[in-house]
Design a protein around this motif. Structure first.
Motif, PDB file in Angstrom:
ATOM      1  N   ARG A 115      40.610  61.673  12.834  1.00  0.00           N
ATOM      2  CA  ARG A 115      41.469  60.493  12.848  1.00  0.00           C
ATOM      3  C   ARG A 115      40.789  59.348  12.108  1.00  0.00           C
ATOM      4  O   ARG A 115      39.619  59.045  12.342  1.00  0.00           O
ATOM      5  N   ILE A 116      41.536  58.744  11.199  1.00  0.00           N
ATOM      6  CA  ILE A 116      41.055  57.580  10.462  1.00  0.00           C
ATOM      7  C   ILE A 116      41.916  56.395  10.875  1.00  0.00           C
ATOM      8  O   ILE A 116      43.087  56.284  10.497  1.00  0.00           O
ATOM      9  N   ASP A 117      41.320  55.501  11.662  1.00  0.00           N
ATOM     10  CA  ASP A 117      42.111  54.412  12.239  1.00  0.00           C
ATOM     11  C   ASP A 117      42.428  53.304  11.251  1.00  0.00           C
ATOM     12  O   ASP A 117      43.374  52.546  11.455  1.00  0.00           O
ATOM     13  N   ASP A 118      41.623  53.174  10.171  1.00  0.00           N
ATOM     14  CA  ASP A 118      41.850  52.083   9.229  1.00  0.00           C
ATOM     15  C   ASP A 118      42.452  52.584   7.911  1.00  0.00           C
ATOM     16  O   ASP A 118      42.249  51.987   6.858  1.00  0.00           O
ATOM     17  N   PHE A 119      43.198  53.679   7.968  1.00  0.00           N
ATOM     18  CA  PHE A 119      43.786  54.236   6.749  1.00  0.00           C
ATOM     19  C   PHE A 119      44.876  53.327   6.192  1.00  0.00           C
ATOM     20  O   PHE A 119      44.985  53.117   4.982  1.00  0.00           O
ATOM     21  N   LEU A 120      45.708  52.778   7.060  1.00  0.00           N
ATOM     22  CA  LEU A 120      46.830  51.948   6.635  1.00  0.00           C
ATOM     23  C   LEU A 120      46.418  50.490   6.512  1.00  0.00           C
ATOM     24  O   LEU A 120      45.419  50.064   7.112  1.00  0.00           O
ATOM     25  N   PRO A 121      47.151  49.697   5.738  1.00  0.00           N
ATOM     26  CA  PRO A 121      46.870  48.259   5.667  1.00  0.00           C
ATOM     27  C   PRO A 121      46.928  47.621   7.041  1.00  0.00           C
ATOM     28  O   PRO A 121      47.705  48.026   7.910  1.00  0.00           O
TER      29      PRO A 121
END
Length: 273
Positions: A253-259
Motif C-alpha cells: 500500500r502506498i498512502d501518498d500515491f494520489l495528490p
C-alpha cells in the motif's frame, strides 16, 4: 493505492478454479457482448508480456488498486473456455481434448476444462515448436495426472482427434480453423470464428448463460464458439483479486500515491456573521 504484483496475483488465484468460474460466469451474464481482451499469444517461445489493470473507486473514479494482470487475462480466458465447453458439449462427459497453439491461454483452457470435467483423461496437442510442445505436455500432466498426451504432426490431425477442441493461434502458429473437425465437435476458436457452411456458430457465452436451454449443440454438426468475451471480464476478475488481497492484507500500500487534495480529509469551513 494498493499494488498487487504478479506473485501475489498468482498465489491468490492458485487452486481457485471454482471461484474463478463463478466470477467469470457472473461477468458474462452481466456484461454480454463487448470489446474483446488480449488473447495471451506467445512469441519466440516466451509468455505474453506483463499487463496492468487499474481499478478505480466506485465513488469518484480515483485509482485505488493497481493489479499485475497477465495471469488474470489467461485465467479469465481459461474460465471462459471451461464455461463454453460445459454449455456446448455434445458428449455428456468428454474424455478427450485437442489443443492447438500451446501457449499460456491453452494451458489455462486445459486447467478449467479439467475443473469442469473430471472425466478428461486424453489430450492431443500440436505446436510447430517442438520444445514448447514438450514443456506444455509436462505442465499438462500436472493438471491432468496420468493423462495420455499425444503429439499430432499437423493441426488438422489434432482438430480431428476429439470432439472438444481449443484453437489458440500464436505468433508462430498459423490459425488452422475448424475445417478438420468431425461432426459433433465443439471448437473453441480464439480468433474470429470462421464456421464452414453447415457448421453452427454459437452465440456469446453471456447469451448462452442467460438462456441455457436456448441452444442445443447438434451432434451432426460442428459448433464453433469464440470464448474471448468483453474486456470487462478481466476487470471483474481483477476486482475479485483485489478484494481477496484486501481481505488477507496482501500487496503493498502506498498512502501518498494520489495528490494530497484527493486524499486529505475534508476540513469544516466556518463563517462569521
Amino acid at each position: 493505492m494498493l499494488i498487487i504484483g504478479h506473485r501475489e496475483v498468482r498465489d491468490i488465484l492458485k487452486g481457485k478454479e471454482p471461484e474463478i468460474l463463478q466470477v467469470v460466469a457472473d461477468a458474462h451474464r452481466l456484461y454480454g457482448e463487448g470489446l474483446a481482451g488480449p488473447s495471451g499469444s506467445v512469441c519466440e517461445g516466451t509468455t505474453r508480456a506483463g499487463a496492468g489493470i487499474v481499478l478505480g473507486s466506485p465513488a469518484d473514479g480515483s485509482p485505488e488498486v493497481f493489479v499485475e494482470a497477465s495471469i488474470i487475462l489467461a485465467k479469465r480466458a481459461g474460465a471462459s473456455a471451461g464455461l463454453a465447453a460445459g454449455l456446448l458439449r455434445t458428449e455428456p462427459e468428454p474424455r478427450g481434448l485437442a489443443l492447438v497453439g500451446l501457449g499460456p491461454v491453452n494451458l489455462e483452457v486445459l486447467r478449467f476444462v479439467k475443473a469442469r470435467f473430471h472425466s478428461l483423461i486424453e489430450l492431443t496437442v500440436f505446436d510447430p515448436d517442438e520444445e514448447r510442445a514438450i514443456v506444455f505436455a509436462r505442465e499438462a500432466r500436472k493438471i491432468v495426472p496420468g493423462a495420455a498426451v499425444h503429439y499430432a504432426e499437423t493441426p488438422e490431425e489434432a482438430v480431428a482427434a476429439h470432439k472438444l477442441v481449443s484453437l489458440s493461434a500464436t505468433a508462430t502458429t498459423p490459425h488452422p480453423g475448424p475445417q478438420a473437425a468431425r461432426p459433433g465437435t465443439t471448437v473453441l476458436d480464439w480468433a474470429e470464428p470462421a464456421a464452414r457452411a453447415g457448421d453452427f456458430r454459437a452465440p456469446s457465452i453471456g447469451a448462452l448463460l442467460r438462456d441455457p436451454g436456448g441452444v442445443r449443440p447438434d451432434p451432426d454438426r460442428v459448433t464453433v464458439c469464440s470464448p474471448s468475451g468483453p474486456a470487462a471480464l478481466d476487470l471483474a476478475l481483477a476486482r475479485w483479486v483485489a478484494d481477496q488481497a484486501q481481505r488477507w492484507r496482501i500487496g503493498v500500500r502506498i498512502d501518498d500515491f494520489l495528490p494530497a487534495t484527493l486524499t486529505a480529509p475534508a476540513v469544516p469551513v466556518t463563517t462569521s456573521v
